[in-house]
Design an enzyme around this catalytic site. Structure first.
Site, PDB file in Angstrom:
ATOM      1  N   ALA A 127      75.082  18.063  34.284  1.00  0.00           N
ATOM      2  CA  ALA A 127      75.985  16.919  34.194  1.00  0.00           C
ATOM      3  C   ALA A 127      76.146  16.274  35.567  1.00  0.00           C
ATOM      4  O   ALA A 127      76.136  16.955  36.587  1.00  0.00           O
ATOM      5  CB  ALA A 127      77.343  17.331  33.643  1.00  0.00           C
ATOM      6  N   GLU A 161      68.263  22.720  25.435  1.00  0.00           N
ATOM      7  CA  GLU A 161      68.538  21.942  24.231  1.00  0.00           C
ATOM      8  C   GLU A 161      69.242  20.668  24.653  1.00  0.00           C
ATOM      9  O   GLU A 161      70.029  20.674  25.612  1.00  0.00           O
ATOM     10  CB  GLU A 161      69.414  22.742  23.267  1.00  0.00           C
ATOM     11  N   TYR A 214      63.800  15.194  31.350  1.00  0.00           N
ATOM     12  CA  TYR A 214      63.196  16.500  31.084  1.00  0.00           C
ATOM     13  C   TYR A 214      61.680  16.372  30.917  1.00  0.00           C
ATOM     14  O   TYR A 214      60.919  17.201  31.417  1.00  0.00           O
ATOM     15  CB  TYR A 214      63.831  17.162  29.869  1.00  0.00           C
TER      16      TYR A 214
END
Length: 145
Positions: free
Chosen positions: A71, A104, A116
């Protein structure tokens, strides 16, 4: 500057967590995780102000590394913070000689999915109804190291 998270960082990290997720971790979740031998949390701090701009949490199993939390504070998004944290995570995976990295992500989090993929993770499958508030499927992504 990227450095290991300390207990003194939990307050700021918790604020970033609340601003980033509909079901955020509590301060207690972070405190407990920092005490686990198989967990590793890092923070990205501004060199001048020491303000935490983002964080990333990893859990290790014997041959794998799971990225659990990533985050960035809303005011520092799109500035390369998450990219730098993810690079550090991948370097850590190599240092620890794990053979596989996974995570995930919400299927609608296109910015995260693109990040990612930039680091070589590929979509492997779907976990139906993984996320709450709102209910949503998760994409499992992984990479051989």
């Amino acid at each position: 500057m990227i450095c290991p998270m300390s207990s003194e960082d939990i307050e700021e990290v918790s604020e970033i967590e609340k601003a980033s997720f509909s079901r955020p971790w509590t301060k207690k979740n972070f405190e407990e995780s920092l005490n686990l031998s198989d967990a590793f949390f890092i923070v990205f701090k501004d060199d001048d102000t020491n303000v935490i701009m983002g964080y990333l949490g990893i859990y290790f199993s014997p041959d794998e590394m799971g990225i659990m939390n990533v985050a960035v504070s809303p005011k520092y998004r799109r500035c390369g913070v998450a990219d730098a944290l993810l690079k550090k995570a991948m370097d850590t995976a190599s240092e620890k000689k794990v053979s596989y990295v996974y995570l995930e992500v919400r299927k609608t989090n296109i910015a995260a999915i693109n990040l990612y993929e930039k680091h070589g993770l590929k979509a492997l499958g779907i976990r139906k109804g993984l996320y709450e508030d709102p209910k949503e499927d998760g994409i499992v992504m992984g990479k051989d190291i």
